[in-house]
Design a protein around this motif. Sequence first.
Motif, PDB file in Angstrom:
ATOM      1  N   GLY B  25      -2.346   5.735  16.751  1.00 58.08           N
ATOM      2  CA  GLY B  25      -2.164   5.151  15.418  1.00 58.08           C
ATOM      3  C   GLY B  25      -3.476   5.112  14.652  1.00 58.08           C
ATOM      4  N   HIS B  26      -4.554   4.800  15.361  1.00 60.77           N
ATOM      5  CA  HIS B  26      -5.877   4.772  14.721  1.00 60.77           C
ATOM      6  C   HIS B  26      -6.250   6.152  14.200  1.00 60.77           C
ATOM      7  N   ARG B  27      -6.088   7.147  15.034  1.00 59.52           N
ATOM      8  CA  ARG B  27      -6.431   8.510  14.601  1.00 59.52           C
ATOM      9  C   ARG B  27      -5.604   8.917  13.381  1.00 59.52           C
ATOM     10  N   LEU B  28      -4.322   8.552  13.393  1.00 59.88           N
ATOM     11  CA  LEU B  28      -3.479   8.886  12.243  1.00 59.88           C
ATOM     12  C   LEU B  28      -3.937   8.127  11.000  1.00 59.88           C
ATOM     13  N   SER B  29      -4.339   6.886  11.201  1.00 63.58           N
ATOM     14  CA  SER B  29      -4.731   6.073  10.044  1.00 63.58           C
ATOM     15  C   SER B  29      -6.002   6.622   9.400  1.00 63.58           C
ATOM     16  N   GLU B  30      -6.782   7.384  10.148  1.00 64.60           N
ATOM     17  CA  GLU B  30      -7.983   7.997   9.573  1.00 64.60           C
ATOM     18  C   GLU B  30      -7.641   9.003   8.473  1.00 64.60           C
ATOM     19  N   ASP B  41       0.173  12.157   2.614  1.00 68.70           N
ATOM     20  CA  ASP B  41      -0.655  10.988   2.874  1.00 68.70           C
ATOM     21  C   ASP B  41       0.245   9.798   3.220  1.00 68.70           C
ATOM     22  N   LEU B  42       1.286   9.617   2.426  1.00 73.18           N
ATOM     23  CA  LEU B  42       2.196   8.501   2.667  1.00 73.18           C
ATOM     24  C   LEU B  42       2.945   8.679   3.981  1.00 73.18           C
ATOM     25  N   ALA B  43       3.350   9.904   4.255  1.00 72.36           N
ATOM     26  CA  ALA B  43       4.119  10.144   5.477  1.00 72.36           C
ATOM     27  C   ALA B  43       3.256   9.887   6.722  1.00 72.36           C
ATOM     28  N   LEU B  44       2.008  10.354   6.681  1.00 70.13           N
ATOM     29  CA  LEU B  44       1.118  10.127   7.825  1.00 70.13           C
ATOM     30  C   LEU B  44       0.862   8.638   8.027  1.00 70.13           C
ATOM     31  N   THR B  45       0.709   7.939   6.918  1.00 75.00           N
ATOM     32  CA  THR B  45       0.494   6.493   7.010  1.00 75.00           C
ATOM     33  C   THR B  45       1.701   5.817   7.651  1.00 75.00           C
ATOM     34  N   ASN B  46       2.882   6.288   7.290  1.00 73.01           N
ATOM     35  CA  ASN B  46       4.100   5.764   7.894  1.00 73.01           C
ATOM     36  C   ASN B  46       4.088   5.903   9.403  1.00 73.01           C
ATOM     37  N   VAL B  47       3.723   7.085   9.859  1.00 71.30           N
ATOM     38  CA  VAL B  47       3.716   7.321  11.298  1.00 71.30           C
ATOM     39  C   VAL B  47       2.633   6.448  11.952  1.00 71.30           C
ATOM     40  N   ALA B  48       1.480   6.363  11.299  1.00 71.56           N
ATOM     41  CA  ALA B  48       0.415   5.495  11.825  1.00 71.56           C
ATOM     42  C   ALA B  48       0.922   4.070  11.974  1.00 71.56           C
ATOM     43  N   LEU B  49       1.609   3.603  10.957  1.00 73.96           N
ATOM     44  CA  LEU B  49       2.147   2.233  10.992  1.00 73.96           C
ATOM     45  C   LEU B  49       3.119   2.053  12.148  1.00 73.96           C
ATOM     46  N   ASP B  50       3.968   3.050  12.372  1.00 70.43           N
ATOM     47  CA  ASP B  50       4.913   2.942  13.488  1.00 70.43           C
ATOM     48  C   ASP B  50       4.176   2.820  14.812  1.00 70.43           C
ATOM     49  N   PHE B  51       3.140   3.609  14.995  1.00 72.95           N
ATOM     50  CA  PHE B  51       2.432   3.568  16.279  1.00 72.95           C
ATOM     51  C   PHE B  51       1.648   2.272  16.447  1.00 72.95           C
ATOM     52  N   ILE B  52       1.039   1.810  15.379  1.00 73.43           N
ATOM     53  CA  ILE B  52       0.310   0.545  15.508  1.00 73.43           C
ATOM     54  C   ILE B  52       1.306  -0.596  15.729  1.00 73.43           C
ATOM     55  N   GLY B  53       2.443  -0.501  15.076  1.00 71.53           N
ATOM     56  CA  GLY B  53       3.485  -1.493  15.312  1.00 71.53           C
ATOM     57  C   GLY B  53       3.954  -1.487  16.765  1.00 71.53           C
ATOM     58  N   ARG B  54       4.077  -0.303  17.310  1.00 73.21           N
ATOM     59  CA  ARG B  54       4.466  -0.148  18.715  1.00 73.21           C
ATOM     60  C   ARG B  54       3.404  -0.776  19.626  1.00 73.21           C
ATOM     61  N   ALA B  55       2.145  -0.517  19.300  1.00 73.36           N
ATOM     62  CA  ALA B  55       1.057  -1.112  20.085  1.00 73.36           C
ATOM     63  C   ALA B  55       1.176  -2.638  20.070  1.00 73.36           C
ATOM     64  N   ARG B  56       1.490  -3.192  18.913  1.00 74.05           N
ATOM     65  CA  ARG B  56       1.583  -4.651  18.815  1.00 74.05           C
ATOM     66  C   ARG B  56       2.687  -5.187  19.721  1.00 74.05           C
ATOM     67  N   MET B  57       3.806  -4.481  19.782  1.00 74.45           N
ATOM     68  CA  MET B  57       4.899  -4.946  20.646  1.00 74.45           C
ATOM     69  C   MET B  57       4.500  -4.898  22.120  1.00 74.45           C
ATOM     70  N   GLU B  91      -6.644  10.183  22.048  1.00 73.53           N
ATOM     71  CA  GLU B  91      -7.935   9.777  21.501  1.00 73.53           C
ATOM     72  C   GLU B  91      -8.714  10.907  20.851  1.00 73.53           C
ATOM     73  N   LEU B  92      -8.318  12.146  21.061  1.00 75.35           N
ATOM     74  CA  LEU B  92      -9.111  13.265  20.542  1.00 75.35           C
ATOM     75  C   LEU B  92      -9.295  13.112  19.031  1.00 75.35           C
ATOM     76  N   PRO B  93     -10.491  13.430  18.527  1.00 72.76           N
ATOM     77  CA  PRO B  93     -10.748  13.282  17.089  1.00 72.76           C
ATOM     78  C   PRO B  93      -9.699  14.011  16.270  1.00 72.76           C
ATOM     79  N   ARG B  94      -9.468  13.548  15.056  1.00 77.62           N
ATOM     80  CA  ARG B  94      -8.306  14.043  14.315  1.00 77.62           C
ATOM     81  C   ARG B  94      -8.340  15.527  14.010  1.00 77.62           C
ATOM     82  N   GLY B  95      -9.540  16.114  13.953  1.00 73.95           N
ATOM     83  CA  GLY B  95      -9.639  17.545  13.701  1.00 73.95           C
ATOM     84  C   GLY B  95      -9.084  17.910  12.333  1.00 73.95           C
ATOM     85  N   ASP B  96      -8.654  19.157  12.182  1.00 75.00           N
ATOM     86  CA  ASP B  96      -8.053  19.530  10.903  1.00 75.00           C
ATOM     87  C   ASP B  96      -6.573  19.154  10.917  1.00 75.00           C
TER      88      ASP B  96
END
Lengths: 255, 255, 322, 322
Positions: B25-30, B41-57, B91-96
């Motif tokens: 989620g962190h890598r996506l949020s970058e 941009d919005l779609a990637l943020t959505n996916v980032a939010l889902d993963f961070i939300g999953r982490a919280r659970m 964890e791999l850096p986001r790359g292109d």
Amino acid sequence: MSAMTTQEATRQYAIRLGDDALILGHRLSEWCSNAPFLEEDLALTNVALDFIGRARMFYSYAAELSGDGRSEDSFAYQRDCREFTNLLMHELPRGDFAFTMARQYLIDEYSLAFMEQMLSSTDPTLAAIAAKAVKESRYHLRRSRDWVLRLGDGTEESHQRMQTAINELWGYNAELFEMDTLEADLAGQGIAVDTTALRQPWSAAVQATLAEATLAVPETDWSVRGGRQGLHTESLGHLLSELQFIQRAYPGLEW
Amino acid sequence: MSAMTTQEATRQYAIRLGDDALILGHRLSEWCSNAPFLEEDLALTNVALDFIGRARMFYSYAAELSGDGRSEDSFAYQRDCREFTNLLMHELPRGDFAFTMARQYLIDEYSLAFMEQMLSSTDPTLAAIAAKAVKESRYHLRRSRDWVLRLGDGTEESHQRMQTAINELWGYNAELFEMDTLEADLAGQGIAVDTTALRQPWSAAVQATLAEATLAVPETDWSVRGGRQGLHTESLGHLLSELQFIQRAYPGLEW
Amino acid sequence: MTKIRPETDVSPQEAVFQTRIDAEEKIEPKDWMPDKYRKNLIRQISQHAHSEVIGMQPEGNWITRAPTLHRKCVLLAKVQDEGGHGLYLYSAAETLGASREEMVEALHAGRAKYASIFNYPSLTWADMGAIGWLVDGAAIVNQVSLQRTSYGPYARGMVRICKEESFHQRQGYHIMMTLAQGSAEQKAMAQDSLNRFWWPSLMMFGPHDSESAHSAQSMKWKIKRQSNDELRQKFVDQTVKQAEVIGLTIPDADLSWNEERGHYDFGEIDWEEFHRVINGDGLCNRQRLAHHVKAHEEGAWVRDAITAYEAKKRQRDAQAAA
Amino acid sequence: MTKIRPETDVSPQEAVFQTRIDAEEKIEPKDWMPDKYRKNLIRQISQHAHSEVIGMQPEGNWITRAPTLHRKCVLLAKVQDEGGHGLYLYSAAETLGASREEMVEALHAGRAKYASIFNYPSLTWADMGAIGWLVDGAAIVNQVSLQRTSYGPYARGMVRICKEESFHQRQGYHIMMTLAQGSAEQKAMAQDSLNRFWWPSLMMFGPHDSESAHSAQSMKWKIKRQSNDELRQKFVDQTVKQAEVIGLTIPDADLSWNEERGHYDFGEIDWEEFHRVINGDGLCNRQRLAHHVKAHEEGAWVRDAITAYEAKKRQRDAQAAA
């Protein structure tokens, strides 16, 4: 300023100069293992070491004047973005090699003139730091000036990159030569350097170098300031999160 | 494993899954404000939010099982690199953009299958998390699979970039399907997912997608592992210094 | 394994060469030498140079995060020294006719290797201690022996390098000592780092003598002066005591003092891991090479600019002289 | 200043148009409208869109560093909403015949502006509070008024945007409240942020009515519904009370309740700073634009790939149909 003792003003002045040196040293240290060739990697590391060494001297003096148990590391590791008072040019991300060298040249011209003035500071510690720094800066300037010439008058690409770098940096020049009341008062007492007086010779030297390097002096009408008031670009906070990680994560320990 | 209670094993398992989700989620949020166009941009943020939300659970469940006052944030903000147990691919850096999408696709195929299995976990909390995650993963997979097709079968450049990304990621696949005794024991009890069983269908699905995208399945003979033992690439430490800065610099406060 | 060629097919030149070697004379760049001697040395010296340069990365990784300004300066200077060692060694290899460009190209193409220890990541500050103490420690044991290597420029390079390395080794040990005397977290950090770097350090000496390619001929030519196992034993003997002094535990249940041999016995190295990591399964193999390639490629325009600038300057000088 | 054109040179079409405006009818994309009305709207809406998009940066700057996972999610969602507002607004402008590409190009070339508030940096976590509370707060005051703007798609966009913005404003205020109730350091952080963002927020409403270009004609066309000074006063009145509630001090010595006016009097805005920052002297002007240009340029190959993929797909579909 009336409320501030000379000692406190000097302490703050030392922190400012320490911040300039640390933050630029950090940006230079980011080149380690990333330079265009091995000899240059070592040379950049050398300059980084000189600046971080300079930061240590200024911070140590600030710590001494604080007299409250703080050390050089307290200033580097335990202050957040708003408390850092480096001039903005020092904190800009390293960019490409042309940007790093253009910045270094502009700062080296400034730094050499600055330290030559500080040699005659009535504050003996500052004068002693200047005595060491002035020798380093002579070497730094020779190097960075050479790079401006080589890149400016090298290939079309290197010329373009160097010109872009100079253009991007130009608006950060003004701040180098501005003084607030703290610095003006200390300069009046012969302690601080009167940077307003450095502007003319600096401009002349820089213009001569740019001309020799076939580079144009930017006709830029913008200028950005704020470093001495702790107003920064957004890059500084990221730099600090890296710089301070261990001390923040494991506070109060010996390393 | 004999010394570890099921509760403790489940707690550690939840932390592992939380780590996977948080770090990805962190890598996506970058990507936020850096995507190729605004809709993406919005779609990637959505996916980032889902993963961070999953982490919280997952972390909240781990906190509950810890029963010592720790919260979801304790796991995210107060552990250093060696304590993070995410699988390395995350964890791999986001790359292109191709790298981000290739990784996302490989993980989405995995994640959907994983969560479908976890739906029938005998642990009701894990099953409930899976119920939410499975819906998200279906949407994620549709998106990331589409991107593999579009980039793989787009221009020559996009094809090359996507192929390079797949090649660079390939050696991190193996770890997704390996289980240590902790996970094997929990799987035996019907709590954890048996990831070894996911490998075949995952490979088949990925190969079909790559074929449709005109991409080659890498003939790579390397594979890297270590995440579950807290062995990481060097990029994770830098990620954490950023992620944890405020909590480390100002410990023990409410935000 | 390279076989030592039987004496019978030795040319007169080669016989003289071997006599000089046997007499402990140093071979110098302009001296005649067998092709294989030259190639063997180029391989070894360039690998050594690449190792110094790639070795800048795991430590460079902590420069921006060093916990005190003092430690930061020491680390910066150390990484700088490594680059400097790389330079001496490239120069030594150049005396044998290899160009730096060729050597770097061989590294990027995967034809030349670097020490596989650098495929392990530096994950905590303690790794700056462990790398200095163990990795530089192991390197020194090897390099001290190489001070007597038969090729002059290489031997002299080793003398210079050894001095700096032993300084680095003490600095690394000092970091470990400070951590071992610190908080419980710091002590755990130090022990964890020792656990991760111990075995890879032993692997640095290479395969057992019985398995080692190149070794026999290299010993005869005095390119190598001591065998892998001899050097490894020396390293273990000195390091076990150092660990004891600072209260850290070597992660080897089989480690014990052998009164009869006058050496420590130690457990078997996991050679499978050794080969896995060397062949690409280390946590950093791809990153190390990619990092080097990226810096090299991003620097191309700078190197081109120097060439162009120097050419213009020569032209101007020539015109001025005309 | 744009002058209102005298009634005499008004065409019959334009007179009908003005009658509709006066009757509070909404103008829709297919309706006839004066060229200047169209241009004025495109300028305003695209500037508004650019502001939403550039406004993602100062907050995006803290997503990776948010202090709790909850705050991180809220911030991510907020920045995403801003991008979404940008999208609605670009679409609204597109109904007037401007393409997104043209608008982005105008932004990159410096012909189109964005709100100058985003030239200020976000330096501490408290800025996530101040931006939500003050910057979104000021935006809402403006946008509530624009819900009654005469152009239908813009007015409807504002209704939708206002709902989300008021949610953001509450979130920002909540961050500030939490900090103001926190440790001394946190409270100082909140106050410092208020000090830095207060005056720039007042500047968001633009020059005084007496100095404002475009205003008179915009009011007549009901593109604008309330004047800059009216809106600014409304913002001050509501915000001063909110600051009191959480114990923060508005950095204005001249601030006082004027019983007679029923409004707060407040100090003079530093218009010199306003113009300096708008014209390039802000701490982030160059960085904001460079960031947007970089993302756009780095995304070019992705956009090209989509085009190529869609073309191939159409071709395949056509072949299948043939």
